[in-house]
Structures are given as C-alpha cells and as structure tokens.
Design an enzyme around this catalytic site. Structure first.
Site, PDB file in Angstrom:
ATOM      1  N   LEU A 169       1.023  -1.300   0.050  1.00  0.00           N
ATOM      2  CA  LEU A 169      -0.045  -0.120  -0.178  1.00  0.00           C
ATOM      3  C   LEU A 169       0.806   1.381   0.017  1.00  0.00           C
ATOM      4  CD1 LEU A 169      -2.663  -1.302   2.701  1.00  0.00           C
ATOM      5  CD2 LEU A 169      -2.822  -1.080   0.121  1.00  0.00           C
ATOM      6  N   SER A 208       3.361   2.461   2.166  1.00  0.00           N
ATOM      7  CA  SER A 208       3.478   3.223   3.194  1.00  0.00           C
ATOM      8  C   SER A 208       4.997   4.100   3.058  1.00  0.00           C
ATOM      9  CB  SER A 208       3.834   2.494   4.624  1.00  0.00           C
ATOM     10  OG  SER A 208       4.878   1.475   4.524  1.00  0.00           O
ATOM     11  N   SER A 209       5.700   3.536   2.085  1.00  0.00           N
ATOM     12  CA  SER A 209       7.370   4.192   1.970  1.00  0.00           C
ATOM     13  C   SER A 209       6.860   5.589   1.115  1.00  0.00           C
ATOM     14  CB  SER A 209       7.962   3.248   1.322  1.00  0.00           C
ATOM     15  OG  SER A 209       7.533   2.851  -0.095  1.00  0.00           O
ATOM     16  N   ASP A 222       3.525   5.441  -6.923  1.00  0.00           N
ATOM     17  CA  ASP A 222       3.454   5.380  -5.606  1.00  0.00           C
ATOM     18  C   ASP A 222       3.487   7.026  -4.909  1.00  0.00           C
ATOM     19  OD1 ASP A 222       3.656   2.736  -6.107  1.00  0.00           O
ATOM     20  OD2 ASP A 222       5.620   2.678  -4.491  1.00  0.00           O
TER      21      ASP A 222
END
Ligand code: ADP
Ligand code: MG
Length: 379
Positions: A125, A127-128, A172
């Site tokens: 998902l 988070s980075s 992302d």
C-alpha cells in the site's frame, strides 16, 4: 491522526510540534507494469496514511522517532549516511532530506521528528511513499518553501530510488501526492502527467494481502522489464506505449512467442486503462470491475506475474456477490489482491473468502477495507 500526533510528539519531545503533514497510502487500481513502458495507470489514494510532526531545533541535531518503531535515532546535521538494521526506517525521512537540494530546495538543519501511521507497512500500500511525502511537506513548511506538488512527488521518488535504493515507478508517490477523495489519480507515466478522475459513489476497496513473495521476485521483475524492451525494439518503437493493439497483432510473427505475450499484456493493459476511463465516465462500476478482472486474467496467462495464491483469491472474489471485479495489485509474483465492491460487501463476505483461502493455503490473508482519501497535505 492530528491529535494523536500532537499527543505523542509532546510525550516524546516534551513540547509541541510546529508543523504536521499527512500523506496517504495507495492502491494500483489498473495499469499493471505499464509505467516503465510509457503507458498510463490509474491509482487510488486510500483513507489510511502516515502522519509526520516536526519542530525545529537550534543545535543542528536531528532526532527521529516513530509510533511504529521503538527508540529514537539521533543524528547530527552532517550525518547523512544510510542507516542499517533497526534504524533503517530513517532512510526514508533522511533520503528526503538529502534529495531536497537536488531539486534546488533547502533542507532544515536541526529538528525533532515523529512519524505515526494507520497504514500497514510492507503490504503493497506504499507506506514508503506516504512517509516520504509527509516528511517532504513538513521539511518544506518548516523552511517556508512551497514548491509545486509535482516537485514534492519527484523528491519522494528520488529519495526512494537513490537513497533507499528501491527502483519504484512514479505511481506510489504520484498517487499519494495527487490523491483526492472520491477520485482516482490518472498518471501518464511518460510526462509524467497527473490528473484526477471521479470514482462513482458506492465504490469500496477490499485488499487481501497474502504475505507471499516469490523467492526470485527481483530477478523476475528485471526479466519482465527486459522482455518488454526487447518487444519494443523488435517492433521498432522506443516504448510499448507507442504500439496499438492492432499493430501488435499484425506483428506477432516478428517476436519470440514469450516476448509477444508480455507485449500483449502491456499493450492491452494500456488499452484497458483508457476503457476504464470511459467506464468511469459512464459511472458503470460493473464495466470497470470487468476490466479489473480482465487485467488479472492477463497477468495470469500473458505476463505470468500472478501466483496460485493470487489466482485463488480472484476466483473466489469474482464469484462472490457484490463484487464488481478483482485483480492482483502491484508488481505481482505474490503480494495482494484488490477487489472493487459495492458498499454492502461485508466483513462477513470478506471472511468467507479468507477462510476458503486459509483452507487451501494454511494461513489467512490480512484483510483491509478502505475507500479513497485525500492526497498529501499539511494538517
Ligand atoms: P510498502 O511501501 O508497501 O509499505 P516498503 O517496504 O516499500 O513497503 O516500505 C515500508 C517501510 O517504510 C517500512 O519498513 C519502514 O522502514 C518505512 N515506514 C513506513 N511507514 C513508517 C512509519 N510510520 N514509521 C517508520 N517507518 C515507516
Ligand atoms: Mg514501498
């Protein structure tokens, strides 16, 4: 999240933060392996994310803490080496600091930093990207800078590619940066160009994370990349996004069979992304769902980046009531499946799928129910 961050910041540092930002996680909605082929992708920023609070210090010291990690990492302003072991999470906020000057931006000197998340990490998902963008926003606000959102997205990606060392595409950070509640983020990866597309009301996401990972995932990813480039070369174009479905079909004999299959997945997937735009505009979630499932079938048979676990989940989900469609989300070779469902798909429905999975594979997948949320912003 804001009140919790202020509370924990005060507990950790004995004072109030000066700036707070939050950035969401994301789902790859459709557009599988299209990014490095110059194609389009649709992503959803979700209603979970990472918050970061920061207050400047006069002594040049940089202290990093996280609600998800024990202890504190204390660095001097000149300490910009990559961290290893338990402290390696600091490479995300540190990588952003190091990236700022590369974009002509100032990095703050000393500060106390705290991250807090309601987003599972390592679950596909991103988070980075969320921690990178939330970090970038607090650094920029603390130094009175307001670059374009595009720049913040690029800073985050640069940190991940060059400092953390993960070769992620623009999806992302782009989705975390440009997300909007009740919308999807459309990215034309070649620009990259970002826009938002309304998502019809009543669309819900359910993520089933298998926690499986193909042992050779990095090598397989590189192989798929090479096969796509070989296909483009064989077709006389720079990137597969320059080939239409018809041109590709006509050229089948010119490519090795495996290379043709990979190219067909990418070229048809790019076409599916534009068909998804049309279905969204028509507010036809059933048609959108069929495109999602078609994307998965293409991964399964043509790109061969699915696994038996992911196929099992998709098979279960598309048979379940109130599910519009389902597909693997992200790079594949393990990871998670996303289902697009109606609002009345319930936790009970999800549990049935998880139980069937557990009966076949031994362990149940993690389940996350989520909807769209807003992109990275100061709070
Ligand atoms: P994903 O992006 O899919 O969640 P990654 O492996 O790319 O998985 O990034 C997860 C890493 O990001 C974590 O292992 C950690 O180092 C860092 N991270 C994310 N959120 C936080 C947080 N709230 N606190 C500390 N580190 C975090
Ligand atoms: Mg990541």
């Amino acid at each position: 999240m804001k009140a919790e961050l202020i509370n924990l910041f005060q507990k950790t540092y004995g004072r109030l933060p000066e700036v707070i930002a939050r950035a969401p996680g994301r789902i790859e909605f459709i557009g599988n392996h299209t990014d490095y082929n110059g194609g389009a992708v649709l992503g959803a920023a979700i209603d979970r994310g990472v918050g970061v609070a920061l207050a400047r210090r006069d002594d040049g010291k940089r202290n990093f803490a996280s609600g998800q990690k024990g202890g504190m990492v204390r660095l001097g302003a000149a300490d910009v080496a990559r961290q290893i072991g338990d402290d390696a999470w600091v490479n995300y906020p540190l990588g952003v600091l190091v990236a700022l000057p590369e974009f002509g931006l100032k990095a703050p000197e000393g500060f106390d930093y705290l991250a807090l998340s309601d987003l599972p990490t390592g679950a596909g998902l991103s988070s980075s990207a969320a921690i990178e963008l939330a970090s970038a926003l607090v650094y920029l606000a603390a130094t009175g800078q307001q670059p374009a959102r595009e720049t913040v997205v690029k800073v985050g990606r640069h940190a991940e590619n060059h400092f953390v060392g993960v070769p992620c595409g623009i999806l992302d950070q782009g989705v975390s940066g440009f997300g909007l509640k009740d919308h999807l983020v459309a990215i034309d990866c070649r620009g990259p160009k970002f826009s938002t597309v309304p998502l019809p009301a009543g669309a819900h996401f359910w993520i089933f994370n298998t926690h499986t990972k193909h042992a050779l995932v990095d090598g397989l990813y590189a192989t798929r990349h090479r096969e796509c480039m070989e296909a483009a070369q064989g077709l006389g174009v720079g990137l597969l996004a320059d080939v239409s479905v018809d041109t590709l079909r006509a050229a089948e004999g010119r490519l090795a069979p495996v290379v043709f299959k990979r190219a067909r997945h990418v070229v048809e997937e790019i076409a599916r992304v534009s068909q998804t735009h049309a279905a969204l505009q028509a507010r036809d979630l059933a048609a959108v769902g069929q495109l999602l499932t078609a994307s998965h079938r293409s991964s399964q048979t043509l790109f061969e980046n699915s696994t038996v676990e992911l196929d099992f989940l998709v098979d279960q989900l598309v048979r379940a009531p109130r599910v519009f469609g389902a597909r693997l989300t992200g790079g594949g070779f393990g990871g998670a499946v996303m289902a697009l469902t109606a609002a009345d798909f319930s936790a009970e429905d999800a549990k049935k799928v998880a139980e069937a999975y557990a009966a076949s594979f031994g362990a149940a997948p993690d389940i996350l129910h989520t909807q769209t949320g807003d992109g990275a912003a100061l709070l």
